[in-house]
Write an enzyme that holds these catalytic residues in place. Structure first.
Site: not given
Ligand SMILES: *Cc1c(COP(=O)(O)O)cnc(C)c1O
Length: 374
Positions: A35, A262
């Site tokens: 994602k 700045y």
């Molecule tokens: C993002 C996510 C993960 C992955 O978590 P990590 O700590 O990056 O391994 C697993 N399960 C769900 C539902 C997530 O949203």
């Protein structure tokens, strides 16, 4: 060319994936969470590489991410972690995406949509075992299972939950969540449901909680080569995948007492050499790193001085011998025997490595290194 480069080392990605495989063994499958542009690492390319490595499932937040993967030729099953909305049903069905379900209304409606399309849609059911975020509250799971069993357009493939604090030293809440999850699983089975995949482990679970592997684990962060926290019990060898580089745009000698940037928030206390870099908060290099950040140049560490601008950053290279225009500067990653990790940057500004990757990498152009020979 003025600007910065994000390098993504696919060999490091393969290494990290192999670590996950080693930890979970042959009896659990792996869902790679890609994602948010694979946490800034490039969703399509990361997914392609992991598909070649034999990953069993991909996980994204939204159906539009899933569709992008399908349109780029990815064949692996794809779980839509945030679930679906009504206006996405037909695309979900068409692109063979697997939604996570946790709402009765959506479950009923998507079942009807699948029946109308003369198909059965695989789904995973999400249970909230204590995170308090997404999912059917575990105490209401039995009622949800009754409904699900009556829906003929869906084929229940998975049951999942999510850990709230698997990355913390104290695992007692994770154990409680796992216990609740197992109870819910028993209820589901007595309601006549069975699951090819039950899953709860994230990266922290993969590293520290072997009891949580079940049939599938969902790893995100560790694939990108960073630890989910500094509190983990078990050592694991991960290789950072992302490097952020830029080049020196200008070098200047200034007197003691010269303000930089700045707001004149930094004033030199000695005759100084200042290098200006073509990177700023527009590139995801957080403005909170003003007067705090560190970069690597000529295998030395040089501090960010003054405020970070939208497209420019100034560093003090007085103590780095012979810095020249066009010298390579590393803001994240290795140079020689020096390294700046996402954890180091995160600690400077009070956040977590996850956010550093998303901010630096997210949807920016990348160079992919060490692709397998095609
Ligand atoms: C993002 C996510 C993960 C992955 O978590 P990590 O700590 O990056 O391994 C697993 N399960 C769900 C539902 C997530 O949203």
């Amino acid at each position: 060319m003025v600007g910065s480069t994000i390098e993504i080392d696919l060999e490091a990605l393969r290494h990290n994936f192999a670590q996950v495989r080693n930890l979970v063994g042959q009896s659990s499958s792996i869902l790679a969470v890609v994602k948010s542009d694979a946490y800034g690492h490039g969703m399509v390319e990361v997914a392609r590489e992991l598909e070649v490595q034999g990953v069993e499932y991909l996980g994204v937040s939204t159906s539009s991410e899933g569709i992008t993967l399908r349109k780029n030729g990815l064949k692996t099953p794809i779980l839509i972690l945030l679930g679906v909305e009504k206006d996405e049903f037909s695309e979900i069905i068409q692109h063979r995406l697997t939604p996570v379900l946790y709402r009765s209304d959506i479950a009923s409606e998507i079942s009807s949509a699948a029946l109308a399309a003369k198909t059965q849609l695989p789904v995973h059911l999400k249970i909230d075992t204590g995170m308090g975020r997404l999912g059917v509250p575990y105490v209401e799971a039995a009622k949800f299972f009754e409904l699900i069993r009556s829906l003929e357009g869906i084929r229940v493939e998975g049951l999942l939950s999510h850990f709230a604090s698997a990355d913390e030293h104290d695992k007692s809440f994770s154990s409680l969540q796992l216990e609740r999850f197992r109870q819910v699983l028993t209820q589901a089975e007595s309601a006549g449901l069975d699951f090819r995949y039950t899953h709860i482990a994230n990266s922290a679970g993969v590293i520290d909680l072997p009891d949580s592997y079940l049939q599938l684990v969902r790893s995100g962060l560790m694939l990108y080569g960073a630890p989910p926290s500094q509190e983990l019990h078990r050592p694991v060898s991960l290789k950072p995948v992302m490097t952020l580089k830029t080049r020196v745009l200008q070098v200047k000698e200034v007197d003691a007492g010269s303000p930089i940037g700045y707001g004149c928030t930094y004033v030199t206390t000695r005759p100084s050499r200042i290098a200006t870099l073509p990177i700023g908060y527009d590139d995801g290099y957080d403005r909170l790193l003003s007067n705090k950040g560190v970069v690597l140049v000529r295998n030395c560490r040089a501090p960010v001085v003054g405020r970070i601008s939208m497209c420019l950053t100034t560093v003090d290279v007085t103590e780095v011998p012979d810095v020249q225009v066009d010298d390579e500067v590393v803001l994240l990653g290795r140079q020689g025997d020096q390294e700046i990790t996402a954890d180091e940057i995160a600690a400077l500004i009070g956040t977590i490595n996850y956010e550093i990757f998303c901010n630096l990498g997210g949807n920016r152009k990348k160079q992919f290194l060490n692709s397998p020979v095609k």
